[in-house]
Design a protein around this motif. Structure first.
Motif, PDB file in Angstrom:
ATOM      1  N   LEU A 214      -4.321  -4.787 -11.001  1.00  0.00           N
ATOM      2  CA  LEU A 214      -3.281  -5.248 -10.726  1.00  0.00           C
ATOM      3  C   LEU A 214      -2.231  -5.475 -11.875  1.00  0.00           C
ATOM      4  O   LEU A 214      -0.865  -4.919 -11.378  1.00  0.00           O
ATOM      5  CB  LEU A 214      -3.462  -6.916 -10.416  1.00  0.00           C
ATOM      6  N   ALA A 215      -2.663  -5.404 -13.032  1.00  0.00           N
ATOM      7  CA  ALA A 215      -1.521  -5.411 -14.136  1.00  0.00           C
ATOM      8  C   ALA A 215      -0.873  -4.018 -14.188  1.00  0.00           C
ATOM      9  O   ALA A 215       0.366  -4.136 -14.591  1.00  0.00           O
ATOM     10  CB  ALA A 215      -2.302  -5.411 -15.569  1.00  0.00           C
ATOM     11  N   ALA A 216      -1.385  -2.981 -13.857  1.00  0.00           N
ATOM     12  CA  ALA A 216      -0.792  -1.691 -13.697  1.00  0.00           C
ATOM     13  C   ALA A 216       0.253  -1.672 -12.563  1.00  0.00           C
ATOM     14  O   ALA A 216       1.327  -1.290 -12.280  1.00  0.00           O
ATOM     15  CB  ALA A 216      -1.817  -0.531 -13.766  1.00  0.00           C
ATOM     16  N   ARG A 217      -0.393  -2.198 -11.085  1.00  0.00           N
ATOM     17  CA  ARG A 217       0.411  -2.228 -10.089  1.00  0.00           C
ATOM     18  C   ARG A 217       1.717  -3.085 -10.269  1.00  0.00           C
ATOM     19  O   ARG A 217       2.747  -2.789  -9.735  1.00  0.00           O
ATOM     20  CB  ARG A 217      -0.394  -2.707  -8.628  1.00  0.00           C
ATOM     21  N   LEU A 218       1.632  -4.164 -10.996  1.00  0.00           N
ATOM     22  CA  LEU A 218       2.724  -5.055 -10.993  1.00  0.00           C
ATOM     23  C   LEU A 218       3.653  -4.387 -11.845  1.00  0.00           C
ATOM     24  O   LEU A 218       4.982  -4.449 -11.279  1.00  0.00           O
ATOM     25  CB  LEU A 218       2.302  -6.261 -11.728  1.00  0.00           C
ATOM     26  N   PHE A 219       3.465  -3.308 -12.862  1.00  0.00           N
ATOM     27  CA  PHE A 219       4.622  -2.792 -13.423  1.00  0.00           C
ATOM     28  C   PHE A 219       5.252  -1.712 -12.431  1.00  0.00           C
ATOM     29  O   PHE A 219       6.470  -1.459 -12.906  1.00  0.00           O
ATOM     30  CB  PHE A 219       3.945  -2.036 -14.777  1.00  0.00           C
TER      31      PHE A 219
END
Lengths: 309, 309
Positions: A214-219
């Motif tokens: 999720l931390a990468a998807r959010l970016f």
């Protein structure tokens, strides 16, 4: 449906962290009056709940003479008094047996317990208020009182709840709404716009994938603008789609539910609609039940159950 | 190592969003002086970069006569001037060929380009500054200039970067540090304490699992206190372990790397140490290279490369 000549039988309140919603009900559980107050538990000073209830809530609904039943964070240590949680499995009888009476100088009030469960990987989890909505949803759907059902109450802290034969057997909390709030207000993903761009919301749903990383998807919400030329005006809609999509993709499995298990959504209808769209994109059927109706029905069922015992 | 009589050959600056770090270097690339300034691009008014550089940075390092080379967000539209990104694959020669000279009334400065890649699922992604650190890491490790290597620059926006035969071929950004900041400052997970509780950090790493269902995993930071009796003082450490653990679990796979592929961490040594612990908990080997050393080596290599062409 309203009969203004009816004497209120019950004052029912869903008293949460940010708001208090109150209804007077007749002997059949029908709503006579509904009011909302900006009196959330987070705004109360210690010891203030009783006074505001007696001086503001009862008079505003002309319900000085009606016994009251309350659910939500008002039963926490930040509210009127701390009510012990009911352990899972918890059904209507279990909750009614743990109602706690508080004195208010009048007909008095009873406060519903929350529910405590094993939560995600046994770390424990709690709810206050949603259990009453689930009981109200069951009261309005007698056919659901047997069997296994997956319920989601979306919100700041979405509660995904498994109901087996009328009792809450387990649940997990996903802080999806709070992630949206803090990221859209305080992060590089700041977005002023409302969730009003269907294409950007759908793009967010697609970007949610299986909900992992999720931390990468959010970016991608930032990168699609900076590197991909997307319109920043769709930022809030994209972020909402990404977070709700990730929640819908990941949370049912945490309760051991198959991805195609139908979901009953209980809450604010517009937010439930966004969840229904996220679930539909994954081939999962969902129905929506209004959260206020669920609270009213649950509070009435709790009051009637206690009267019956 | 410092020889105070040396005439600086080069003024090297890593000028980022929140800070400016500057070094004077001798002809061999050795550091003569190092200074940090609270002059991040986010604090600059439009057009202010040149004046602050000439009036504050050059005099503070007695580097009025040295040509300068800059990397980081100073090359963005919020900085001195916007330098076009170099596309992947990008190696030292590609970056040096895209240095942009700016006039400063003295010996002038050159600004390094950032790098643009395909990012997560083709949505695009960008970096500014980390590409120079990666080039510095390569300059200091000649044996890494061939083959395939996985590099991570942790931080507000962690950059996971694949390096093939000396060129950056792809990268994804995980907003792990920013999630920690906004959640620990603005959410129900508010935590004042420093990341100083090894047991809580390890518990967070364990709770990170495969990094999926992050919105639900995050709520365990709250539930373990409210329902599980954990000490709230460990909240920041647990949250850090959870977020870094999830990043370490999920991000290498986004670049097609196996979970056991060794990782080179470039950045602030203490933060890199937390990442190394998270990777070790998953059986992945990691080495740490100081981010400031990497920036110095990368800026020197860029300046020397341009001189050579």
């Amino acid at each position: 449906m309203r009969d203004p000549t009816s004497e209120p039988l019950l004052l029912a309140c869903d008293w949460g962290t940010t708001n208090l919603r109150a209804w007077t009900l007749d002997a059949e559980g029908r709503v006579l009056q509904a009011r909302a107050f900006p009196l959330g538990v987070a705004q109360l000073a210690p010891g203030e709940a009783r006074r505001r209830f007696v001086e503001e809530v009862r008079p505003a609904l002309a319900a000085e003479g009606a016994p009251a039943i309350l659910c939500g964070m008002i039963g926490s240590n930040l509210g009127w008094t701390a009510i012990p949680y009911a352990p899972c499995p918890a059904g209507l009888e279990d909750l009614a047996a743990r109602l706690v009476a508080v004195e208010d100088g009048g007909p008095g009030a009873r406060i519903a317990p929350g529910v405590r469960g094993d939560g995600f990987s046994g770390q424990g989890d709690v709810m206050r208020g949603e259990e009453t909505q689930v009981m109200g949803w069951l009261a309005r759907h007698p056919d659901r009182r047997m069997g296994r059902h997956l319920v989601c109450c979306p919100g700041t802290h979405a509660k995904w709840t498994l109901v087996q034969d009328g009792r809450i057997t387990g649940f997990v909390t996903a802080m999806t709404g709070e992630l949206f709030a803090v990221l859209s207000q305080h992060s590089v993903l700041r977005a002023d716009a409302a969730i009003d761009d269907p294409e950007a919301f759908a793009a967010g749903l697609a970007a949610a994938g299986d909900g992992g990383a999720l931390a990468a998807r959010l970016f991608t919400a930032r990168a699609r603008v900076v590197a991909g030329g997307a319109d920043p005006a769709g930022g809030a809609s994209y972020l909402s789609g990404l977070l709700i999509g990730a929640d819908a993709a990941a949370s049912p499995g945490l309760l051991g539910c198959a991805a195609d298990m139908p979901v009953s959504l209980i809450g604010e209808p517009r937010l439930c609609g966004l969840y229904r769209q996220a679930l539909a994109a994954r081939g999962t059927a969902a129905e929506i039940f209004d959260g206020a109706d669920a609270a009213v029905a649950g509070l009435f069922a709790l009051a009637r159950m206690e009267t019956a015992t």
